[in-house]
Write an enzyme that holds these catalytic residues in place. Structure first.
Site, short mmCIF file in Angstrom:
data_model
loop_
_atom_site.label_atom_id
_atom_site.label_comp_id
_atom_site.label_asym_id
_atom_site.label_seq_id
_atom_site.Cartn_x
_atom_site.Cartn_y
_atom_site.Cartn_z
N LYS A 196 -28.56 36.87 14.37
CA LYS A 196 -28.90 38.17 13.78
C LYS A 196 -27.63 38.89 13.34
O LYS A 196 -26.61 38.86 14.05
CB LYS A 196 -29.66 38.99 14.82
CG LYS A 196 -30.22 40.31 14.31
CD LYS A 196 -30.97 41.03 15.44
CE LYS A 196 -31.56 42.35 15.00
NZ LYS A 196 -32.25 43.06 16.10
N SER B 290 -36.88 44.51 15.00
CA SER B 290 -35.91 44.44 13.93
C SER B 290 -35.33 43.03 13.69
O SER B 290 -34.68 42.82 12.67
CB SER B 290 -34.77 45.40 14.23
OG SER B 290 -34.10 45.02 15.41
N SER C 256 -37.48 44.38 19.75
CA SER C 256 -37.04 43.70 18.52
C SER C 256 -36.88 42.19 18.60
O SER C 256 -36.66 41.55 17.57
CB SER C 256 -35.72 44.29 18.05
OG SER C 256 -35.97 45.47 17.34
#
Ligand code: GLN
Length: 485
Positions: free
Chosen positions: A78, A153, A177
């Protein structure tokens, strides 16, 4: 089976037996990425040249070294996790050109274990969001239906895993997330206990909540990845000096003697019937495997959303004060005074949701409102934590939905932040309490969208969550389905 479809453990076996090479697998994934990215948009940057070189290096060295459990395994990370020499944008314009001069501890650990970094995945700006629509670089799409959000997210990581655009990935979870996008994309996502994994080099959103964890194609891979990234780090004062057990030992069949709590407050109005049905089916399966289900209560659940959306923005407003255009990040060139430069850099660099959080955060921390909002929220947080501690006297794990609905369509909630915040109702409490939680596939809606089951365990009992998730997985085949891409 295609090479890009492999899990970590499958790939490792093939590499060890000489049936494929790291270069072959890595190339096959990049080919897949090139084919699918115009549709899925899971990545913000790719590091193909370095990755291919690494892969060839492993092919030369071989795969026998036991201290390199990820040798030759292509992974995605990420874009909130620092990668030396590779852009780390956090999905934000303010960091659009930021190239970290150092690796996050987890990045370093992946590398030391032999992992190959494919690229950095898309995310809501500064990890603020539940749909990936807050990315400054455009949203990732759900591989199961390109008109739907992948969750957020860590939507890029979850979508990349689901679309076989990587073997596995890392995400970060502040209020859900990792778990929520994993659930929406039909993959496994595991948020460890707060303190289990070092946050050094993880760009801070809400420091008392942020935690890095694996997103993978199955539970075994989640255990393998967690094994690599877990452990004390002197560079993170909140990482806990506690021994890391062998997580693969948790992957055993049978649940005799395990009592599951089914929290009443997680089966309320607003929970979509199809999600409830899939979760109840999963609970039945777990009971058939020898577990015992009891109903329990976590009475302060309903205050979780309110408390989180005070605490997280409060911490964010303080953490994000560092982006002032001076040392790094976007800098405005027009401003005539220092103050004007600050103001313009931040106005241009941050997106709407980030600005909303900064304003909310500074408001709840301001002198006149601190007691009424921030302090109250901290008190509620303690009550939520105590709810869990109390309930874990009666059961070893909790089983619940991850989110009240399956993935929603792109654009359907962007103009209604409150609606968006409410979709986090079942993931926020565990974050506030700091306990580990895993999302494991447990069904599909009639439209073909994945549904995840959330398993929560006491602090540092990651193994228990893995054990329950593994048993469900081994007795269902949801994790074997592939999106129609
Ligand atoms: N959706 C939540 C938020 O917007 C959680 C995000 C996260 O876990 N990073 O804050």
């Amino acid at each position: 089976m295609k090479l890009y479809e492999l899990t970590i453990h499958e790939l490792r076996r093939l590499l060890a037996q000489g049936e494929t090479t790291a270069a072959e697998v890595t190339a096959s994934i990049y080919e897949r990425i090139k084919k699918l990215e115009p549709k899925v948009a899971a990545y913000l940057s790719l590091s193909e040249e370095i990755a291919m070189e690494e892969a060839r290096g492993w092919d030369k060295r071989g795969f026998g070294d036991k201290t390199k459990p990820l040798a030759g395994v292509p992974l995605a990370v990420k874009d909130v996790i620092c990668t030396m020499g590779i852009r780390t944008s956090c999905g934000s314009n303010i960091l659009a050109n930021f190239v970290p001069p150092y690796d996050a501890t987890v990045t370093l650990k992946l590398k030391q274990a032999g992992g190959i970094l494919l690229g950095k995945t898309n995310m809501d700006e500064f990890a603020m969001g539940s749909s990936n629509e807050n990315s400054a670089f455009g949203p990732t799409r759900n591989p199961w239906n390109l008109k739907y959000i992948p969750g957020g997210s860590s939507g890029g990581s979850a979508a990349a895993v689901a679309a076989d655009e990587c073997i596995a990935a890392l995400g970060s979870d502040t209020g859900g997330s990792i778990r929520q996008p994993a659930s929406h994309c039909g993959v496994v996502g595991f948020k460890p206990t707060y303190g289990r994994v070092s946050r050094y080099g993880l760009v801070a959103f809400a420091s008392s909540l942020d935690q890095i964890g694996p997103i993978s194609k199955d539970v075994t891979d989640a255990a393998l990845l967690l094994q690599v990234i877990a452990g004390y780090d002197e560079r993170d004062s909140t990482s806990v000096p506690k021994e890391v057990p062998d997580y693969t030992e948790s992957l055993v069949q049978g649940l005799k003697g395990i009592t599951f709590g089914i929290p009443r407050e997680y089966f309320v109005e607003g929970l979509e019937p199809e999600v409830e049905k899939a979760v109840r089916e999963a609970i039945k399966t777990l009971e058939e495997l020898g577990g015992k289900a009891i109903e329990v209560s976590l009475p302060h659940t309903e205050y979780g959303v309110a408390a989180y959306y005070i605490i997280a923005p409060a911490e964010a407003s303080s953490n994000l004060a560092r982006y002032d255009g001076v040392k790094y990040g976007h800098r405005d060139r027009e401003g005539k005074t220092l103050l004007e430069m600050y103001r313009r850099s931040r106005s241009e660099g941050f997106g709407a949701e980030v600005k909303r959080r900064i304003m909310l955060g500074t408001y709840v921390l301001s002198a006149g409102y601190y007691d009424a909002y921030y302090k109250k929220a901290l008190q509620v947080r303690t009550l939520i934590r105590e709810d869990f501690l109390e309930v874990f006297k009666k059961c070893q794990v909790l089983v619940a939905p991850v989110a009240p609905s399956a993935a929603f369509s792109l654009g359907s909630k962007v103009d209604d932040p409150l609606q968006m915040y409410l979709s986090d109702v079942f993931t926020l409490p565990a974050s506030l309490a700091g306990i580990p939680g895993i999302s494991v596939p447990c069904g599909f809606t009639s439209e073909g969208l994945p549904i995840g089951l959330q398993i929560l365990a006491p602090h540092f009992e990651e193994g228990l969550a893995l054990q329950v998730a593994y048993n469900l997985e081994q007795n269902t085949d949801f994790h074997r389905r592939r999106p129609p891409l």
